[in-house]
Design an enzyme around this catalytic site. Sequence first.
Site, PDB file in Angstrom:
ATOM      1  N   LYS A 128     -16.551  26.694  71.016  1.00  0.00           N
ATOM      2  CA  LYS A 128     -16.573  27.944  70.246  1.00  0.00           C
ATOM      3  C   LYS A 128     -15.189  28.140  69.654  1.00  0.00           C
ATOM      4  CE  LYS A 128     -19.457  31.287  69.301  1.00  0.00           C
ATOM      5  NZ  LYS A 128     -20.932  31.237  69.249  1.00  0.00           N
ATOM      6  N   ASP A 168     -20.905  32.406  63.218  1.00  0.00           N
ATOM      7  CA  ASP A 168     -21.167  33.383  64.288  1.00  0.00           C
ATOM      8  C   ASP A 168     -20.826  34.737  63.638  1.00  0.00           C
ATOM      9  OD1 ASP A 168     -21.767  33.471  67.383  1.00  0.00           O
ATOM     10  OD2 ASP A 168     -20.140  34.892  67.105  1.00  0.00           O
TER      11      ASP A 168
HETATM   12  P1  NDP Z   1     -23.266  38.901  61.886  1.00  0.00           P
HETATM   13  O1  NDP Z   1     -21.823  38.933  61.611  1.00  0.00           O
HETATM   14  O2  NDP Z   1     -24.205  38.421  60.844  1.00  0.00           O
HETATM   15  O3  NDP Z   1     -23.783  40.315  62.357  1.00  0.00           O
HETATM   16  C1  NDP Z   1     -23.232  40.952  63.460  1.00  0.00           C
HETATM   17  C2  NDP Z   1     -23.917  42.293  63.625  1.00  0.00           C
HETATM   18  O4  NDP Z   1     -23.519  42.863  64.865  1.00  0.00           O
HETATM   19  C3  NDP Z   1     -23.526  43.294  62.561  1.00  0.00           C
HETATM   20  O5  NDP Z   1     -24.586  44.170  62.350  1.00  0.00           O
HETATM   21  C4  NDP Z   1     -22.346  43.987  63.202  1.00  0.00           C
HETATM   22  O6  NDP Z   1     -22.075  45.277  62.697  1.00  0.00           O
HETATM   23  C5  NDP Z   1     -22.804  44.079  64.624  1.00  0.00           C
HETATM   24  N1  NDP Z   1     -21.636  44.161  65.507  1.00  0.00           N
HETATM   25  C6  NDP Z   1     -20.599  43.297  65.576  1.00  0.00           C
HETATM   26  N2  NDP Z   1     -19.690  43.727  66.457  1.00  0.00           N
HETATM   27  C7  NDP Z   1     -20.182  44.882  66.941  1.00  0.00           C
HETATM   28  C8  NDP Z   1     -19.701  45.814  67.880  1.00  0.00           C
HETATM   29  N3  NDP Z   1     -18.522  45.631  68.507  1.00  0.00           N
HETATM   30  N4  NDP Z   1     -20.496  46.896  68.151  1.00  0.00           N
HETATM   31  C9  NDP Z   1     -21.678  47.088  67.519  1.00  0.00           C
HETATM   32  N5  NDP Z   1     -22.164  46.246  66.606  1.00  0.00           N
HETATM   33  C10 NDP Z   1     -21.433  45.161  66.326  1.00  0.00           C
HETATM   34  O7  NDP Z   1     -23.416  38.021  63.226  1.00  0.00           O
HETATM   35  P2  NDP Z   1     -24.702  37.290  63.800  1.00  0.00           P
HETATM   36  O8  NDP Z   1     -25.931  38.049  63.477  1.00  0.00           O
HETATM   37  O9  NDP Z   1     -24.609  35.872  63.430  1.00  0.00           O
HETATM   38  O10 NDP Z   1     -24.404  37.372  65.375  1.00  0.00           O
HETATM   39  C11 NDP Z   1     -24.923  38.411  66.200  1.00  0.00           C
HETATM   40  C12 NDP Z   1     -24.920  37.943  67.644  1.00  0.00           C
HETATM   41  O11 NDP Z   1     -25.752  36.787  67.776  1.00  0.00           O
HETATM   42  C13 NDP Z   1     -23.562  37.516  68.204  1.00  0.00           C
HETATM   43  O12 NDP Z   1     -23.528  37.814  69.581  1.00  0.00           O
HETATM   44  C14 NDP Z   1     -23.582  36.005  68.040  1.00  0.00           C
HETATM   45  O13 NDP Z   1     -22.706  35.374  68.944  1.00  0.00           O
HETATM   46  C15 NDP Z   1     -25.025  35.712  68.365  1.00  0.00           C
HETATM   47  N6  NDP Z   1     -25.573  34.457  67.879  1.00  0.00           N
HETATM   48  C16 NDP Z   1     -25.498  34.098  66.574  1.00  0.00           C
HETATM   49  C17 NDP Z   1     -26.069  32.916  66.137  1.00  0.00           C
HETATM   50  C18 NDP Z   1     -26.113  32.530  64.707  1.00  0.00           C
HETATM   51  O14 NDP Z   1     -26.718  31.518  64.416  1.00  0.00           O
HETATM   52  N7  NDP Z   1     -25.525  33.280  63.793  1.00  0.00           N
HETATM   53  C19 NDP Z   1     -26.702  32.004  67.087  1.00  0.00           C
HETATM   54  C20 NDP Z   1     -26.803  32.504  68.429  1.00  0.00           C
HETATM   55  C21 NDP Z   1     -26.236  33.680  68.787  1.00  0.00           C
HETATM   56  P3  NDP Z   1     -20.760  45.557  61.805  1.00  0.00           P
HETATM   57  O15 NDP Z   1     -21.132  45.096  60.435  1.00  0.00           O
HETATM   58  O16 NDP Z   1     -20.524  47.012  61.905  1.00  0.00           O
HETATM   59  O17 NDP Z   1     -19.644  44.748  62.406  1.00  0.00           O
HETATM   60  O1  2IT Z   2     -23.882  31.278  69.465  1.00  0.00           O
HETATM   61  C1  2IT Z   2     -24.408  30.352  68.817  1.00  0.00           C
HETATM   62  O2  2IT Z   2     -25.241  29.602  69.315  1.00  0.00           O
HETATM   63  C2  2IT Z   2     -24.031  30.199  67.416  1.00  0.00           C
HETATM   64  N1  2IT Z   2     -23.252  30.986  66.900  1.00  0.00           N
HETATM   65  C3  2IT Z   2     -24.560  29.042  66.612  1.00  0.00           C
HETATM   66  C4  2IT Z   2     -23.771  27.787  66.884  1.00  0.00           C
HETATM   67  C5  2IT Z   2     -24.101  26.610  66.019  1.00  0.00           C
HETATM   68  O3  2IT Z   2     -23.406  25.608  66.194  1.00  0.00           O
HETATM   69  O4  2IT Z   2     -25.026  26.657  65.209  1.00  0.00           O
END
Ligand code: NDP
Ligand code: 2IT
Length: 447
Positions: A128, A168
């Site tokens: 990460k 992420d």
């Molecule tokens: P994005 O940046 O696309 O979206 C993040 C979302 O979470 C936004 O709505 C953001 O709001 C909100 N957020 C972030 N920080 C906070 C906080 N401190 N309190 C409340 N809301 C918050 O990220 P992703 O959708 O990609 O990621 C979301 C989660 O999923 C994370 O935990 C990530 O690690 C996990 N994840 C992502 C993957 C991926 O493929 N993208 C894969 C697996 C897991 P705001 O705009 O206000 O910051």
């Molecule tokens: O938390 C996660 O699994 C991710 N942000 C995606 C990682 C990846 O390599 O696609």
Amino acid sequence: MATNTYVKRALEEAKKRNPGEPEFLQALEEVLESLSPVFDQHPEYEAAALLERMLEPERLVSFRVTWEDDAGKVHVNRGYRVQYNSAIGPYKGGLRFHPTVNTSVLKFLGFEQCFKNSLTGLPMGGGKGGADFDPKGKSDREVMRFCQSFMTELSRHIGQFTDVPAGDIGVGGREVGYMYGQYRRLTNQSVGVLTGKGLSFGGSLTRTEATGYGACYFAQEMLAEKGTDFNGKVVAISGSGNVAVFAGEKATQLGAKVVTLSDSNGYIYDANGVDLELVKDIKFNKRGRISEYVERYLEAEYHEGKRPWGVSCDIAMACATQNELDLEDAKMLTANGCRFVVEGANMPTTLEATRYFLENGVYFAPGKAANAGGVACSGLEMTQNSMRLNWSFEEVDVKLQGIMKKIYQQAKSAATQYSENADDLVSGANIAGFVKIADAMLAQGLY
Ligand code: NDP
Ligand code: 2IT
């Protein structure tokens, strides 16, 4: 069940060695708790000091990222890559750009990633990275300059067979594009060194949707186990980013009604079902706030400074960030009739809330299993890049569905074998993910 003495000792030792890293220690505690029965049965793991080795990242680099804003002012941020464990394949995992990024957060995410990647069945180790850079309010060109500077250093540490980052929080298609461009310029190579790339330069169809869709495919297995499905269910979702929006889209396609989404400022409630196309426009095209939703849908509600867990729902999907669902929230959700909780985000549920769900008959899906669809699809992007071809949306989607189903089966079967509670998918996912890495490490000798 008594905690295995080796596990207890390793956790105590980790607490001493990693002071001031609460998120990292929280992730360790959750995983180690559930590994006790495995260590009871496998003394050879203790003899090889497997826990001590698995808790310590193989490598952690931190570096200065200097960049210039549109007004010519110079800024310095801190960049990182945690290369956690490469026993089963190249390090693989996302990059997070958010002001809260530090070593504790990245070590927790890297540690979780190892188990998640193992569960996918694909040959990927865990890693990460990211930076304490806040993309919010920055212009496109500022983001581009930051990404280029970040990659200038990161490029020394990654490679298609070494370490393959992705997106992420705060890192999506735009950022991956800028970083990929810089990597290509620096190395004169067009290789699959990042995933989540644009479709015209090696990206995979379905990768954008994969985490959210995958979480719903996982939930479908849970629902089926309990003799039901998404049809007619009310779903509360937190977040409004990549994971949240596509979880909402798939849940809606499967006949559910999504009534909430949120961001760090508050949540929206739409009793008629959230219009996800409008949310995509607000969040992805305009990079706006979720509160703007109620400017168009006047009957929908916006709750400033609140989380969505007080609403009545059948299924809750936590898709924003770590520790966004605590014990109080867990009690409210359960009291209001919620029977399924799915972690789309990484560790969104506190330890106390997780235990509450497990003890109160709420069927709970841990993130390392339920959100593995994103990295699984990244693995499929790497495969396509190596083969120099592109699969269709349907081909990737079918593979994704198969992988999520297998992850569910592995977690369920390990829970049935090792836990007193056959619905304890937390233990099931931890154990199934762990055993594969542990055996790979044993087979490869001491390192
Ligand atoms: P994005 O940046 O696309 O979206 C993040 C979302 O979470 C936004 O709505 C953001 O709001 C909100 N957020 C972030 N920080 C906070 C906080 N401190 N309190 C409340 N809301 C918050 O990220 P992703 O959708 O990609 O990621 C979301 C989660 O999923 C994370 O935990 C990530 O690690 C996990 N994840 C992502 C993957 C991926 O493929 N993208 C894969 C697996 C897991 P705001 O705009 O206000 O910051
Ligand atoms: O938390 C996660 O699994 C991710 N942000 C995606 C990682 C990846 O390599 O696609």
